[in-house]
Design a protein around this motif. Structure first.
Motif, short mmCIF file in Angstrom:
data_model
loop_
_atom_site.label_atom_id
_atom_site.label_comp_id
_atom_site.label_asym_id
_atom_site.label_seq_id
_atom_site.Cartn_x
_atom_site.Cartn_y
_atom_site.Cartn_z
N TYR A 144 -8.66 -6.03 0.58
CA TYR A 144 -8.70 -4.20 0.96
C TYR A 144 -8.76 -4.69 2.56
O TYR A 144 -9.50 -4.77 3.26
CB TYR A 144 -9.53 -3.41 0.07
N HIS B 74 -6.44 -2.74 -7.11
CA HIS B 74 -6.78 -4.13 -7.09
C HIS B 74 -6.98 -5.05 -8.24
O HIS B 74 -5.90 -5.91 -8.31
CB HIS B 74 -8.44 -5.33 -6.38
N PHE C 109 -11.38 -8.48 3.33
CA PHE C 109 -11.32 -7.27 4.15
C PHE C 109 -9.85 -7.72 5.05
O PHE C 109 -9.96 -9.20 5.58
CB PHE C 109 -12.21 -7.11 4.38
N GLY D 102 0.91 -0.97 -0.11
CA GLY D 102 -0.18 0.49 -0.06
C GLY D 102 1.17 1.49 0.10
O GLY D 102 2.20 1.51 0.49
N VAL E 222 -12.36 -7.10 -5.53
CA VAL E 222 -11.69 -7.18 -3.60
C VAL E 222 -12.74 -8.52 -3.12
O VAL E 222 -14.16 -8.63 -3.50
CB VAL E 222 -12.40 -6.15 -3.22
N TYR F 217 -4.36 -4.92 0.28
CA TYR F 217 -3.56 -3.97 -0.03
C TYR F 217 -4.18 -2.80 0.94
O TYR F 217 -5.41 -2.87 0.91
CB TYR F 217 -4.86 -3.96 -1.54
N GLU F 218 -3.79 -2.47 1.70
CA GLU F 218 -4.38 -1.29 2.14
C GLU F 218 -2.92 0.25 2.90
O GLU F 218 -2.34 0.69 2.91
CB GLU F 218 -3.48 -1.58 3.61
N LEU G 142 -18.00 -2.37 -1.54
CA LEU G 142 -16.82 -2.48 -1.56
C LEU G 142 -16.37 -4.04 -1.41
O LEU G 142 -15.47 -4.75 -2.59
CB LEU G 142 -15.63 -2.69 -0.44
N ALA H 239 -10.52 1.36 -4.68
CA ALA H 239 -9.73 0.14 -4.40
C ALA H 239 -9.95 -0.99 -5.52
O ALA H 239 -9.05 -1.51 -5.74
CB ALA H 239 -10.68 -0.84 -3.21
N GLN H 240 -10.92 -1.07 -6.48
CA GLN H 240 -10.88 -0.94 -7.05
C GLN H 240 -9.87 -1.48 -8.09
O GLN H 240 -9.50 -2.52 -8.81
CB GLN H 240 -13.19 -1.39 -8.21
#
Ligand code: 13P
Length: 248
Positions: free
Chosen positions: A208, A185, A229, A128, A226, A164-165, A220, A181-182
């Motif tokens: 995510y 990713h 989480f 990230g 995604v 992914y952060e 999300l 986010a998408q």
């Protein structure tokens, strides 16, 4: 398809009493079956055995870090072998708090991931960008470099979940939008396809993390790339159950 994955990273939080309460909350929850969602909670090292002994059998336990290679004269460290010996199946590696506060480089993180996998652990590997990197337009370069360091050292991705952060979203209440986010990713999946293999790209779960809560998880979760989480603050609250249910 890729099985939905929800991790709860408890970070450096909790007393024995709070840990007991949190485990009770998890044990009493009605959630989708193991075939639908994989749930993994990561307490601090000192509570790992305690949590493992109390936690329902359809949820798993992770450590939040481990030593980079075989154990030995490394005061204060915990080795991958010890986690295996304790029956802990998962470890989080490369969390941004360790990269930024404890100086873990892409190479150190990759060494840790490779060693942990070699010992039979499953790994949640975190990548990230910082806010500065996002604002300068280097997000995709940063996460690609972090992922390349991993790919340089590992050949078998079947026991890896990629998290992914974005650093600017962690603990800030500023969640990435579903579009943001998408985008990352799907770029990470494309990177895996071009640099590792189509199969690894298709099967590796990309989850995510960063200010996920009971209110924002659903929009999300429906993004095509995604796959779940990694939850910090909200993993210590009842809304973690709602996040698990967003798998449906
Ligand atoms: P928050 O959910 O508290 O933003 O933390 C995310 C995280 O760092 C999980 O590893």
């Amino acid at each position: 398809g890729r099985k939905f994955f929800v991790g709860g990273n408890w970070k450096c939080n909790g007393t024995i009493e709070e840990v007991k309460k949190n485990v009770s909350m998890l044990n009493e929850a009605e959630v989708p079956s193991e075939e639908i969602v994989e749930v993994v909670v990561a307490p601090p090292f000192v509570f790992l055995s305690f949590v493992k002994s109390l936690l329902r059998s359809d949820f798993q336990v992770a450590a939040q870090n481990c030593w980079v290679r075989k154990g030995g004269a490394f005061t204060g460290e915990i080795s991958a072998e010890m986690l295996v010996n304790l029956g802990i199946p998962w470890v989080i590696l490369g969390h941004s708090e360790r990269r930024l506060l404890l100086g873990e480089t892409n190479e150190v993180v990759a060494d840790k991931v490779a060693y942990a996998l070699s010992q039979g652990l499953k790994v949640i590997a975190c990548v990230g960008e910082t806010l500065e990197q996002r604002e300068s337009g280097s997000t995709l370069d940063v996460v690609a470099a972090q992922t390349k360091a991993l790919a340089d050292q590992i050949s078998n991705w079947s026991n890896v979940v990629l998290a992914y952060e974005p650093v600017w979203a962690i603990g800030t209440g500023k969640v990435a939008t579903p579009v943001q986010a998408q985008e990352v990713h799907s770029e990470l999946r494309k990177w895996l396809k071009e640099n590792v293999s189509a199969e690894v790209a298709e099967t590796t779960r990309i989850i995510y993390g960063g200010s996920v809560n009971g209110g924002n998880c659903k929009e999300l979760a429906v993004q095509p790339d995604v796959d779940g989480f990694l939850v910090g603050g909200a993993s210590l609250k009842p809304e973690f159950i709602d996040i698990i249910k967003s798998a449906l």
